[in-house]
Design an enzyme around this catalytic site. Structure first.
Site, PDB file in Angstrom:
ATOM      1  N   ASP A  11       0.806  -1.214   0.000  1.00 30.97           N
ATOM      2  CA  ASP A  11       0.000   0.000   0.000  1.00 30.97           C
ATOM      3  C   ASP A  11       0.843   1.270   0.000  1.00 30.97           C
ATOM      4  O   ASP A  11       2.069   1.221   0.167  1.00 30.97           O
ATOM      5  CB  ASP A  11      -0.950   0.003   1.215  1.00 30.97           C
ATOM      6  CG  ASP A  11      -0.302  -0.544   2.478  1.00 30.97           C
ATOM      7  OD1 ASP A  11       0.934  -0.521   2.573  1.00 30.97           O
ATOM      8  OD2 ASP A  11      -1.038  -0.992   3.384  1.00 30.97           O
TER       9      ASP A  11
ATOM     10  N   GLU B 106      -9.711  -2.050   5.690  1.00 29.18           N
ATOM     11  CA  GLU B 106     -10.263  -1.711   6.999  1.00 29.18           C
ATOM     12  C   GLU B 106     -11.550  -2.510   7.271  1.00 29.18           C
ATOM     13  O   GLU B 106     -12.209  -2.964   6.324  1.00 29.18           O
ATOM     14  CB  GLU B 106     -10.602  -0.217   7.025  1.00 29.18           C
ATOM     15  CG  GLU B 106      -9.407   0.713   6.841  1.00 29.18           C
ATOM     16  CD  GLU B 106      -8.615   0.912   8.123  1.00 29.18           C
ATOM     17  OE1 GLU B 106      -8.511  -0.033   8.939  1.00 29.18           O
ATOM     18  OE2 GLU B 106      -8.076   2.015   8.316  1.00 29.18           O
TER      19      GLU B 106
ATOM     20  N   ASN C  94      -7.200  -2.803  14.723  1.00 29.88           N
ATOM     21  CA  ASN C  94      -8.597  -3.101  14.391  1.00 29.88           C
ATOM     22  C   ASN C  94      -8.730  -4.301  13.446  1.00 29.88           C
ATOM     23  O   ASN C  94      -9.795  -4.539  12.895  1.00 29.88           O
ATOM     24  CB  ASN C  94      -9.253  -1.856  13.764  1.00 29.88           C
ATOM     25  CG  ASN C  94      -8.617  -1.469  12.433  1.00 29.88           C
ATOM     26  OD1 ASN C  94      -7.702  -2.137  11.959  1.00 29.88           O
ATOM     27  ND2 ASN C  94      -9.097  -0.398  11.830  1.00 29.88           N
TER      28      ASN C  94
ATOM     29  N   HIS D 141      -7.093  -4.720  10.545  1.00 34.64           N
ATOM     30  CA  HIS D 141      -6.878  -4.511   9.106  1.00 34.64           C
ATOM     31  C   HIS D 141      -5.623  -5.236   8.634  1.00 34.64           C
ATOM     32  O   HIS D 141      -4.684  -5.446   9.398  1.00 34.64           O
ATOM     33  CB  HIS D 141      -6.886  -3.022   8.731  1.00 34.64           C
ATOM     34  CG  HIS D 141      -5.688  -2.221   9.153  1.00 34.64           C
ATOM     35  ND1 HIS D 141      -5.775  -0.910   9.553  1.00 34.64           N
ATOM     36  CD2 HIS D 141      -4.370  -2.530   9.225  1.00 34.64           C
ATOM     37  CE1 HIS D 141      -4.579  -0.449   9.831  1.00 34.64           C
ATOM     38  NE2 HIS D 141      -3.709  -1.415   9.648  1.00 34.64           N
TER      39      HIS D 141
HETATM   40  C1  F6R Z   1       1.639  -1.497   6.125  1.00 37.33           C
HETATM   41  C2  F6R Z   1       0.284  -2.033   6.239  1.00 37.33           C
HETATM   42  C3  F6R Z   1      -0.474  -2.024   7.516  1.00 37.33           C
HETATM   43  C4  F6R Z   1       0.363  -2.330   8.752  1.00 37.33           C
HETATM   44  C5  F6R Z   1      -0.483  -2.264  10.015  1.00 37.33           C
HETATM   45  C6  F6R Z   1       0.339  -2.480  11.261  1.00 37.33           C
HETATM   46  O1  F6R Z   1       2.138  -1.608   4.822  1.00 37.33           O
HETATM   47  O2  F6R Z   1      -0.223  -2.461   5.255  1.00 37.33           O
HETATM   48  O3  F6R Z   1      -1.516  -2.955   7.436  1.00 37.33           O
HETATM   49  O4  F6R Z   1       0.950  -3.589   8.624  1.00 37.33           O
HETATM   50  O5  F6R Z   1      -1.121  -1.024  10.104  1.00 37.33           O
HETATM   51  O6  F6R Z   1       1.239  -1.416  11.386  1.00 37.33           O
HETATM   52  P1  F6R Z   1       2.427  -1.450  12.459  1.00 37.33           P
HETATM   53  O7  F6R Z   1       3.334  -2.553  12.040  1.00 37.33           O
HETATM   54  O8  F6R Z   1       3.087  -0.096  12.279  1.00 37.33           O
HETATM   55  O9  F6R Z   1       1.814  -1.650  13.776  1.00 37.33           O
END
Ligand code: F6R
Length: 244
Positions: A67, A143, A136, A138
């Site tokens: 992403d 989401e 959450n 995701h």
């Molecule tokens: C990042 C992504 C997100 C993260 C998630 C956890 O490319 O796609 O899904 O993996 O938000 O983020 P952290 O590792 O910063 O807690």
């Protein structure tokens, strides 16, 4: 789902790097799906160390990222393009043309979505997909919602995610509210899915991921139950609520 519980973040990163190394070692042209965020930062450090000591080679590797924020320049330190360059690509011998990250350029979003889906079709099934998980539930920026996207789409970030990601920005208002994200179908198109989670903030999501027995679009990570080769590498803090 294979679950590996590690003492702390450092051990988690080392274990995850061993999993990645093992997969890469099996292929002449390894195809890797990559994530950003705090969870895989240590993993990239470990992979760079392995590269520096000639234990791993990225010359023929091809990568696709999950992403990117909408409306943030690739040169902006908050962009996922910048994160990948700084934490990983600048430090290994990957060829520039083999790196694929979706474009979040605001004026050409339709084109970016189309291009990225074509790119994913071209690259095909990845040998391994690295994932983090949101508090959450995701995965990538899919989401919790009534419906989940199968393929790359422009998505609205939830308030929870904006809040969680504000730690990387000066002010919460600076966090982009939209992103371009790989969809569930493409996330699952990998031989191995490696998920990392660290810290007490991830306890609820990890518990739901391990103990949940339903597909629930309000908890996007539950879609991983469809895949039969998921490896969850987490630390004790993130594992804290499992079985309780
Ligand atoms: C990042 C992504 C997100 C993260 C998630 C956890 O490319 O796609 O899904 O993996 O938000 O983020 P952290 O590792 O910063 O807690």
């Amino acid at each position: 789902m294979k679950i590996i519980v590690c003492k702390n973040y450092e051990e988690m990163s080392k274990k995850a790097a061993m999993v990645v190394k093992d997969v890469i070692g099996r292929y002449y042209r390894p195809k890797l799906g990559l994530a950003t965020g705090s969870s895989p930062e240590g993993l990239y450090k470990e992979l760079v160390k392995m590269y520096e000591s000639n234990d791993i080679n990225f010359l023929n590797a091809e990568t696709v990222n999950l992403d990117e924020y909408v409306g943030i320049d690739p040169e902006n330190p908050q962009s996922y393009h910048y994160y990948m360059q700084k934490n990983f690509f600048d430090k290994i011998n990957i060829r520039k043309e083999n790196i694929h990250i979706p474009s979040g350029s605001e004026d050409k979003l339709d084109e970016a979505v189309r291009d990225y889906n074509e790119k994913l079709d071209y690259v095909g099934r990845r040998d391994i997909q690295i994932l983090g998980i949101g508090e959450n539930g995701h995965i990538a920026f899919n989401e919790p919602a009534f419906k989940l996207n199968l393929r790359t789409s422009i998505v609205e970030l939830t308030e929870d995610t904006v809040k969680a990601n504000s730690r990387f920005f000066e002010n919460e208002e600076d966090v982009p509210k939209r992103a371009i994200s790989m969809g569930i179908k493409d996330i699952l198109n990998a031989e191995v899915i490696l998920i990392l989670a660290s810290g007490a903030k991830k306890q609820k999501a990890v518990k739901e991921l391990i103990e949940g027995d339903r597909l629930d679009t309000k908890f996007p990570a539950s879609m991983l139950h469809i895949h039969n080769n998921v490896v969850l590498v987490i630390d004790e803090d993130a594992y804290g609520l499992v079985g309780k």
